[in-house]
Motif scaffolding. Structure first.
Motif, mmCIF file in Angstrom:
data_model
loop_
_atom_site.group_PDB
_atom_site.id
_atom_site.type_symbol
_atom_site.label_atom_id
_atom_site.label_comp_id
_atom_site.label_asym_id
_atom_site.label_seq_id
_atom_site.Cartn_x
_atom_site.Cartn_y
_atom_site.Cartn_z
ATOM 1 N N PRO A 259 32.649 12.519 -34.942
ATOM 2 C CA PRO A 259 33.610 12.009 -35.931
ATOM 3 C C PRO A 259 33.222 10.706 -36.605
ATOM 4 C CG PRO A 259 34.455 11.782 -33.694
ATOM 5 C CD PRO A 259 33.237 12.638 -33.595
ATOM 6 N N MET A 260 32.615 9.775 -35.879
ATOM 7 C CA MET A 260 32.329 8.456 -36.474
ATOM 8 C C MET A 260 31.066 7.879 -35.841
ATOM 9 S SD MET A 260 35.558 6.454 -34.784
ATOM 10 C CE MET A 260 35.954 6.711 -33.055
ATOM 11 N N PRO A 261 29.901 8.274 -36.338
ATOM 12 C CA PRO A 261 28.645 7.844 -35.713
ATOM 13 C C PRO A 261 28.167 6.472 -36.169
ATOM 14 C CG PRO A 261 28.174 9.356 -37.493
ATOM 15 C CD PRO A 261 29.669 9.252 -37.407
ATOM 16 N N VAL A 262 28.989 5.746 -36.906
ATOM 17 C CA VAL A 262 28.596 4.414 -37.397
ATOM 18 C C VAL A 262 29.598 3.371 -36.927
ATOM 19 C CG1 VAL A 262 27.352 5.279 -39.410
ATOM 20 C CG2 VAL A 262 29.803 4.826 -39.591
ATOM 21 N N PHE A 423 8.366 11.671 -52.246
ATOM 22 C CA PHE A 423 8.896 11.703 -50.888
ATOM 23 C C PHE A 423 8.889 10.288 -50.327
ATOM 24 C CE2 PHE A 423 4.331 12.507 -49.996
ATOM 25 C CZ PHE A 423 4.088 11.581 -48.988
ATOM 26 N N THR A 424 9.632 10.114 -49.250
ATOM 27 C CA THR A 424 9.672 8.835 -48.556
ATOM 28 C C THR A 424 9.889 9.116 -47.077
ATOM 29 O OG1 THR A 424 10.631 6.601 -48.602
ATOM 30 C CG2 THR A 424 12.168 8.448 -48.763
ATOM 31 N N PHE A 425 9.915 8.080 -46.267
ATOM 32 C CA PHE A 425 10.152 8.236 -44.829
ATOM 33 C C PHE A 425 11.413 7.476 -44.442
ATOM 34 C CE2 PHE A 425 5.584 8.983 -45.249
ATOM 35 C CZ PHE A 425 5.429 10.141 -44.501
ATOM 36 N N GLN A 426 12.246 8.133 -43.669
ATOM 37 C CA GLN A 426 13.490 7.496 -43.222
ATOM 38 C C GLN A 426 13.154 6.271 -42.385
ATOM 39 O OE1 GLN A 426 16.558 10.113 -41.679
ATOM 40 N NE2 GLN A 426 17.181 8.576 -40.168
ATOM 41 N N PRO A 427 13.636 5.077 -42.774
ATOM 42 C CA PRO A 427 13.281 3.849 -42.050
ATOM 43 C C PRO A 427 13.872 3.808 -40.642
ATOM 44 C CG PRO A 427 14.117 3.372 -44.257
ATOM 45 C CD PRO A 427 14.429 4.809 -43.973
ATOM 46 N N ASN A 428 13.247 3.021 -39.817
ATOM 47 C CA ASN A 428 13.715 2.797 -38.451
ATOM 48 C C ASN A 428 14.280 1.381 -38.379
ATOM 49 O OD1 ASN A 428 14.247 2.848 -35.745
ATOM 50 N ND2 ASN A 428 12.109 2.778 -35.082
ATOM 51 N N VAL A 429 15.558 1.241 -38.689
ATOM 52 C CA VAL A 429 16.218 -0.070 -38.700
ATOM 53 C C VAL A 429 17.574 0.047 -38.023
ATOM 54 C CG1 VAL A 429 15.064 -0.939 -40.771
ATOM 55 C CG2 VAL A 429 17.160 0.396 -41.010
ATOM 56 N N SER A 430 18.082 -1.065 -37.549
ATOM 57 C CA SER A 430 19.393 -1.101 -36.899
ATOM 58 C C SER A 430 20.254 -2.187 -37.524
ATOM 59 C CB SER A 430 19.249 -1.365 -35.394
ATOM 60 O OG SER A 430 18.596 -0.293 -34.762
ATOM 61 N N HIS A 434 21.339 -1.139 -30.739
ATOM 62 C CA HIS A 434 21.888 0.166 -30.372
ATOM 63 C C HIS A 434 22.764 0.778 -31.470
ATOM 64 C CE1 HIS A 434 20.342 -0.591 -26.390
ATOM 65 N NE2 HIS A 434 21.134 -1.632 -26.222
ATOM 66 N N ASP A 435 22.659 0.277 -32.694
ATOM 67 C CA ASP A 435 23.453 0.819 -33.811
ATOM 68 C C ASP A 435 22.523 1.124 -34.980
ATOM 69 O OD1 ASP A 435 25.476 1.538 -35.587
ATOM 70 O OD2 ASP A 435 25.745 -0.525 -36.261
ATOM 71 N N PRO A 436 21.928 2.318 -35.029
ATOM 72 C CA PRO A 436 21.025 2.654 -36.139
ATOM 73 C C PRO A 436 21.723 2.484 -37.485
ATOM 74 C CG PRO A 436 20.908 4.315 -34.418
ATOM 75 C CD PRO A 436 22.059 3.423 -34.061
ATOM 76 N N ALA A 437 21.098 1.751 -38.376
ATOM 77 C CA ALA A 437 21.716 1.481 -39.675
ATOM 78 C C ALA A 437 21.883 2.762 -40.477
ATOM 79 C CB ALA A 437 20.881 0.471 -40.450
ATOM 80 N N ILE A 438 20.906 3.646 -40.377
ATOM 81 C CA ILE A 438 20.920 4.867 -41.184
ATOM 82 C C ILE A 438 21.512 5.975 -40.339
ATOM 83 C CG2 ILE A 438 19.463 6.537 -42.393
ATOM 84 C CD1 ILE A 438 17.582 4.159 -42.980
#
Length: 474
Positions: A259-262, A423-430, A434-438
């Protein structure tokens, strides 16, 4: 307690003269006493039954393009340093000014006791609230559309029973209240109900379109509410958006998503919301109020994660159109539909409707290669095909990932201007540890520059946006 108090006050000498106090029997049937006459409930705005649906087929519009003034002061609003006095206040937990009244701190907007009046006080107010009303109208119709066009058996096959259908009906009724509120604020020229064209052919696609469209409405309102000149109207709209947020969460649950992954909901500018909303409006009444907001070219995520799949990232060309990028189930075999995943040893592959689903295979992940295609400007969209997509951006070089509190850029690679692909690559940022930004239902824009912006001034990015879409990160 009353009897004891009387005895103590009267003293022992007067005990014999006290009347006998008997226990009052408990009333088994509660009663209600009305102290005033019933208040008059204002009438709601008139609404039509589910309207006709489909693409616009009428004659070319006599007026095209966004509403514009005779004078435009600049090509874009220039960036400037923080406003004077921004850093003057000392945030130390102490009081630094006289209290206007007991228990009332100094400062704040609209706190001087003036009677609140909920009405637009600027063009910005009117155009923003009118956009919100367009959103409420389409949601009212959309929810009814699904209930009318998909059978009870189709809902049951998707794991939704009569109670679930009633919930969707109730959420449609909520939109009548939202539309009434905004109509009363805007006045006689408030936008009216239109006809619409939805990119859905079954219940699963219907639920996904709902959760994406309600996220557009929610994030769009969050983007402009802090900037409204009229604070009372901002307050009332915020109370409506609080319900909209719950609707978005519920449609994710009905679609079998977490329901709310952010930790924070993204906010987007009005032109982004209008870009994503307008293509689904077929026609509107004559003399309908026009909007000033820009319509950006639509962005297609060619391998948009498909939540209907056991492995969502396996999807390619599985959307029903650009922009919102609603999932399509047309090319998914029954064995790959996560709703059919009933392996008792791995229930986390299943995505049937639920309060929560903790799926083993994530919808997307950092480092994922994301293939993109974008439209050229000049496409007719929106009511009566009377709005025109456009951009002032040069060649797009960056993908701007707008989620939670962050705007994160990743470089576009293998840019092909003839085919409008990259194309691009999904960044690895938070955002936080423990809270992935994307994550979640978020927004992806192609830009020609990397501006440092926050959710409060994201509209500064508008002159640099070449295309816009919704990305289903989780």
């Amino acid at each position: 307690m009353i009897g004891n108090a009387l005895l103590q006050c009267a003293g022992l000498a007067a005990l014999a003269n006290l009347p006998l106090i008997r226990a009052v029997p408990f009333l088994q049937t509660p009663t209600t006493t009305f102290s005033s006459a019933e208040t008059v409930t204002p009438a709601i705005v008139s609404v039509m039954n589910v309207t006709s649906h489909g693409p616009f087929t009428g004659p070319p519009a006599s007026t095209t393009g966004a509403l514009t003034a005779s004078t435009i002061l600049a090509s874009e609003i220039p960036s400037a340093p923080p406003a004077p006095g921004t850093f003057n206040y000392t945030a130390d937990g102490k009081l630094h000014g006289p209290e206007p009244a007991p228990f009332t701190p100094n400062g704040g907007l609209g706190t001087n006791g003036s009677a609140p009046v909920s009405r637009p006080q600027s063009d910005y107010d009117y155009q923003s609230l009118a956009l919100a009303l367009y959103q409420e109208w389409i949601e009212w119709d959309l929810f009814h559309f699904g209930l009318k066009n998909f059978s009870t058996n189709q809902f049951n096959s998707s794991g939704l029973n009569a109670d679930d259908r009633f919930l969707i009906q109730y959420m449609a009724d909520q939109e009548v209240g939202h539309a009434t509120l905004l109509t009363n604020i805007l006045g006689a020229q408030a936008p009216k109900q239109c006809t619409y064209n939805y990119p859905v052919s079954n219940v699963r696609e219907f639920l996904d379109f709902n959760q994406k469209l309600t996220r557009v409405g929610e994030a769009g309102a969050y983007g402009f509410i802090p900037h409204l000149n009229n604070r009372p109207a901002a307050q009332l709209l915020l109370q409506s958006v609080a319900v909209e947020a719950r609707q978005q969460l519920i449609f994710r649950q009905l679609g079998g998503q977490f329901p709310m992954p952010v930790w924070h909901i993204p906010a987007i500018p009005q032109s982004w919301a209008w870009t994503l909303l307008a293509p689904y409006i077929s026609s509107c009444p004559t003399n309908q109020s026009r909007l000033i907001w820009q319509n950006f070219p639509a962005l297609s995520i060619l391998n948009q994660p498909n939540p209907a799949r056991i492995n969502a990232s396996d999807a390619f060309n599985e959307t029903t159109g650009a922009g919102i990028n609603t999932l399509s189930t047309a090319n998914i075999t029954n064995s790959q539909l996560c709703q059919n995943a009933t392996n008792p040893t791995n229930q986390s592959l299943n995505c049937a409707p639920a309060i929560t689903q903790n799926r083993t295979i994530p919808l997307s992940y950092p480092g994922r290669q994301v293939f993109l295609h974008w439209d050229t400007p000049g496409k007719l969209v929106g009511p009566n095909n009377s709005y025109v997509t456009n951009t002032t951006a040069r060649v797009p070089r960056w993908a701007a990932w707008v989620s939670q509190l962050n705007v994160t850029y990743s470089r576009l690679l293998n840019i092909n201007l003839r085919n409008q692909t990259a194309f691009t690559f999904q960044p690895n940022v938070s955002t936080w540890d423990h809270d992935p930004a994307i994550n979640g239902t978020m927004f992806l824009a192609l830009t020609d520059a990397r501006l440092n912006v926050t959710p409060f001034n994201l509209s500064q990015l508008n002159p640099h946006v070449a295309a816009l879409g919704v990305y289903q990160a989780g």
